[in-house]
Design a protein around this motif. Structure first.
Motif, PDB file in Angstrom:
ATOM      1  N   LYS A 173      37.217  32.443  31.594  1.00  0.00           N
ATOM      2  CA  LYS A 173      37.940  31.491  30.762  1.00  0.00           C
ATOM      3  C   LYS A 173      38.897  32.265  29.859  1.00  0.00           C
ATOM      4  N   MET A 174      39.884  31.560  29.352  1.00  0.00           N
ATOM      5  CA  MET A 174      40.786  32.159  28.363  1.00  0.00           C
ATOM      6  C   MET A 174      40.289  31.753  26.980  1.00  0.00           C
ATOM      7  N   MET A 175      40.110  32.733  26.105  1.00  0.00           N
ATOM      8  CA  MET A 175      39.729  32.436  24.734  1.00  0.00           C
ATOM      9  C   MET A 175      40.584  33.306  23.821  1.00  0.00           C
ATOM     10  N   TYR A 176      41.367  32.663  23.003  1.00  0.00           N
ATOM     11  CA  TYR A 176      42.274  33.379  22.102  1.00  0.00           C
ATOM     12  C   TYR A 176      43.138  34.376  22.874  1.00  0.00           C
ATOM     13  N   GLY A 177      43.620  33.951  24.047  1.00  0.00           N
ATOM     14  CA  GLY A 177      44.516  34.785  24.836  1.00  0.00           C
ATOM     15  C   GLY A 177      43.855  35.894  25.646  1.00  0.00           C
ATOM     16  N   LYS A 178      42.526  35.965  25.606  1.00  0.00           N
ATOM     17  CA  LYS A 178      41.797  36.996  26.350  1.00  0.00           C
ATOM     18  C   LYS A 178      40.944  36.362  27.443  1.00  0.00           C
ATOM     19  N   GLN A 179      40.810  37.078  28.562  1.00  0.00           N
ATOM     20  CA  GLN A 179      39.901  36.643  29.632  1.00  0.00           C
ATOM     21  C   GLN A 179      38.470  36.924  29.188  1.00  0.00           C
ATOM     22  N   VAL A 180      37.621  35.927  29.200  1.00  0.00           N
ATOM     23  CA  VAL A 180      36.200  36.126  28.887  1.00  0.00           C
ATOM     24  C   VAL A 180      35.358  35.414  29.930  1.00  0.00           C
ATOM     25  N   ARG A 181      34.173  35.936  30.145  1.00  0.00           N
ATOM     26  CA  ARG A 181      33.222  35.324  31.057  1.00  0.00           C
ATOM     27  C   ARG A 181      32.294  34.462  30.222  1.00  0.00           C
ATOM     28  N   GLY A 182      32.209  33.183  30.559  1.00  0.00           N
ATOM     29  CA  GLY A 182      31.354  32.321  29.754  1.00  0.00           C
ATOM     30  C   GLY A 182      30.955  31.066  30.503  1.00  0.00           C
ATOM     31  N   ILE A 183      30.215  30.222  29.801  1.00  0.00           N
ATOM     32  CA  ILE A 183      29.728  28.973  30.388  1.00  0.00           C
ATOM     33  C   ILE A 183      30.828  27.922  30.343  1.00  0.00           C
TER      34      ILE A 183
END
Length: 151
Positions: free
Chosen positions: A105-115
């Protein structure tokens, strides 16, 4: 995945319990996966399940919220929001992987792995009857309840 039997799973949950799918035989199980305790969207979603909980119970449904947060975090979140249902801790992501809810997912412009916010309804025989993925919180819990009432 729809109309398939979900394999039994168990995970540690709030109130010192262990939630197992097999332990809910005969009941409709509503599992909602959410990204993180005490964040705005997750709090609103949990409050919506809390506010309609009596109606879910009346429809013979058990509600379980699952995230990767610790039991300690879950206990605080549950107490602060007065949730009448348990929260399961899936720190090793076993149940998340069973349902395929871990996404990039994108969070604050960064790729993150999440639910990815997702909800699943499993009938009393352990068969998946409905799934919602990429859930938007407004109106969602009522939609889930309306579906549960058709089972």
């Amino acid at each position: 995945m729809l109309d398939t039997k979900i394999p039994d799973f168990s995970l540690p949950a709030t109130s010192g319990t262990t939630f197992s799918l097999a332990g809910q035989a005969g009941k409709i199980v509503v599992i909602y996966f959410y990204p993180k305790d005490s964040t705005p969207g997750c709090t609103t979603q949990g409050q919506n399940f809390r506010d309609l909980h009596a109606e879910f119970q009346a429809a013979n449904a058990v509600v379980l919220g699952i995230s990767r947060d610790s039991l300690k975090s879950h206990e605080n979140f549950k107490a602060k929001q007065a949730f009448p249902f348990e929260l399961g801790s899936d720190a090793d992501e076993a149940v998340c992987n069973l349902f395929g809810v871990i996404k990039q997912k994108m969070m604050y412009g960064k790729q993150v792995r999440g639910i990815e916010r997702s909800t699943f309804v499993i009938d009393g025989q352990g068969v998946l009857r409905r799934e919602w993925r990429g859930v938007k919180v407004p109106g969602h819990v009522q939609e889930v309840l309306d579906f549960v009432k058709t089972l």
